[in-house]
Write a protein that holds these residues in place. Structure first.
Motif, PDB file in Angstrom:
ATOM      1  N   LYS A 238     -70.310  17.791  57.650  1.00 33.93           N
ATOM      2  CA  LYS A 238     -71.259  18.602  58.406  1.00 33.93           C
ATOM      3  C   LYS A 238     -72.253  17.729  59.164  1.00 33.93           C
ATOM      4  O   LYS A 238     -72.607  18.016  60.313  1.00 33.93           O
ATOM      5  N   SER A 260     -69.798  26.430  59.512  1.00 34.36           N
ATOM      6  CA  SER A 260     -69.893  27.815  59.042  1.00 34.36           C
ATOM      7  C   SER A 260     -68.846  28.206  58.012  1.00 34.36           C
ATOM      8  O   SER A 260     -68.946  29.267  57.411  1.00 34.36           O
ATOM      9  N   THR A 261     -67.840  27.392  57.816  1.00 33.60           N
ATOM     10  CA  THR A 261     -66.788  27.751  56.864  1.00 33.60           C
ATOM     11  C   THR A 261     -66.873  26.882  55.616  1.00 33.60           C
ATOM     12  O   THR A 261     -67.426  25.781  55.640  1.00 33.60           O
ATOM     13  N   ASN A 262     -66.311  27.410  54.544  1.00 34.00           N
ATOM     14  CA  ASN A 262     -66.343  26.701  53.263  1.00 34.00           C
ATOM     15  C   ASN A 262     -65.123  25.786  53.160  1.00 34.00           C
ATOM     16  O   ASN A 262     -64.146  26.097  52.476  1.00 34.00           O
ATOM     17  N   SER A 264     -63.297  22.009  52.349  1.00 36.60           N
ATOM     18  CA  SER A 264     -63.446  20.828  51.511  1.00 36.60           C
ATOM     19  C   SER A 264     -63.841  19.634  52.386  1.00 36.60           C
ATOM     20  O   SER A 264     -63.748  19.684  53.617  1.00 36.60           O
ATOM     21  N   ARG A 265     -64.290  18.565  51.748  1.00 34.27           N
ATOM     22  CA  ARG A 265     -64.694  17.371  52.496  1.00 34.27           C
ATOM     23  C   ARG A 265     -63.536  16.846  53.330  1.00 34.27           C
ATOM     24  O   ARG A 265     -63.700  16.494  54.507  1.00 34.27           O
TER      25      ARG A 265
END
Length: 342
Positions: A238, A260-262, A264-265
């Motif tokens: 991010k 805005s979305t979940n 993963s790294r």
């Protein structure tokens, strides 16, 4: 059939009077013929043209609430102009026609109760953009209709990967999508250079032949060689998304997807790296990779090591000899004659 092209507006709706004027301007062109047939009735928000020379392709314009949809169809296989060339020509024709519509709307006097400042503000909201519908079968079964994110400044070609807004993944254009894009980008020309003598010398942006560029010092090649390693050392996708967006190295669509979305790294890093690699394919310049490396250093000490490694490989580019400037000519009046020897 080519995928649909949408003329979208910043307001979220079609500017009143825009569609009717666009139809009128297009109908004046010799390359467009209004098509009337009992199987294709004319509606107030939909009309069909026959386009081309000879006019064998059907262009359907439909005014919808948020956009004007343009569909191109060819019902029979002919030995005339290829479909891809027709779509590319039509896109340029639509751009010119839209500009004429906007000039027309700007020339209309506002009612007397409006001041000039209000009128200027009202007209200035006409900001439009051409967007293309995604017609990937996998997306059509999983998402609502959505657009594609193409390379900026008209640099998208039919073989350059593009981004799907919903899936946030890169893929090659489908056959229907590729119709709208050229096979290669034409040589870029700048404005003619006018000398003092009044002679015009067109200046061109020249690209060195591939055989004189060391492939190991090519920015895109350098990034590809470190691609997997970078995915492993991006600590905060991010933060990197915000940094890359601040210097226009990624699109806002990609940034918003990461923020805005979940994800993963690793997923976030993959999206960012694919987007940046796509940008580097279009603008394959050392400066672009240098900017990326400096932003990558902010991630972690391990990221700094990888970034410095890429920067060291880029040094070979700056060490290459540059072409000398064009010598000034006597007839340009820029060089004085040498004094005579006594």
């Amino acid at each position: 059939k080519a995928t649909s092209l949408h003329i979208t507006f910043a307001t979220g709706y079609v500017t009143p009077g825009y569609f009717a004027r666009l139809i009128a301007i297009m109908a004046e062109s010799p390359s467009c013929q209004l098509f009337f047939h009992k199987s294709t009735p004319v509606y107030h928000n939909k009309i069909t043209f026959r386009f081309g020379d000879p006019p064998v392709d059907h262009v359907i314009l439909t005014e919808m609430s948020p956009a004007v949809q343009v569909d191109v169809l060819r019902y029979v296989a002919t030995g005339t102009i290829p479909m891809q060339e027709v779509c590319h020509t039509l896109k340029g024709f639509l751009e010119t026609s839209c500009q004429k519509v906007e000039e027309c709307l700007q020339s209309i006097d506002a009612p007397s109760r409006f001041s000039i400042d209000i009128r200027s503000t009202r007209v200035s909201i006409i900001r439009r953009e051409f967007k293309f519908l995604c017609c990937n079968p996998e997306c059509e079964s999983s998402f609502q209709p959505h657009y594609l994110v193409t390379s900026p400044n008209g640099q998208q070609t039919c073989d350059l990967p593009l981004l799907c807004e919903e899936s946030a993944s890169y893929r090659n254009p489908t056959k229907e999508e590729a119709y709208w894009f050229p096979k290669e980008i034409k040589e870029i020309q700048t404005e003619p250079h006018i000398t003092k003598s009044g002679k015009s010398h067109p200046q061109r942006v020249l690209t060195p032949p591939d055989d004189v560029v060391n492939p190991r010092s090519n920015p895109l090649t350098i990034l590809k060689s470190h691609f997997t390693r970078v995915l492993e050392i991006v600590f905060d996708p991010k933060m990197l998304a915000n940094d890359l967006s601040s210097v226009d190295l990624i699109t806002d669509v990609v940034k918003d997807k990461v923020l805005s979305t979940n994800l993963s790294r690793y997923e976030g890093a993959s999206i960012l790296m694919n987007e940046f690699q796509r940008s580097l394919k279009v603008y394959n310049k050392p400066e672009t990779l240098v900017s990326f490396c400096h932003l990558l250093k902010k991630q972690s000490s391990a990221a700094s090591i990888v970034a410095n490694s890429m920067l060291s490989e880029l040094e070979t580019i700056s060490e290459r000899p540059r072409l000398s400037k064009r010598p000034k000519l006597m007839d340009e009046g820029l060089v004085q004659e040498a004094p005579e020897q006594s």
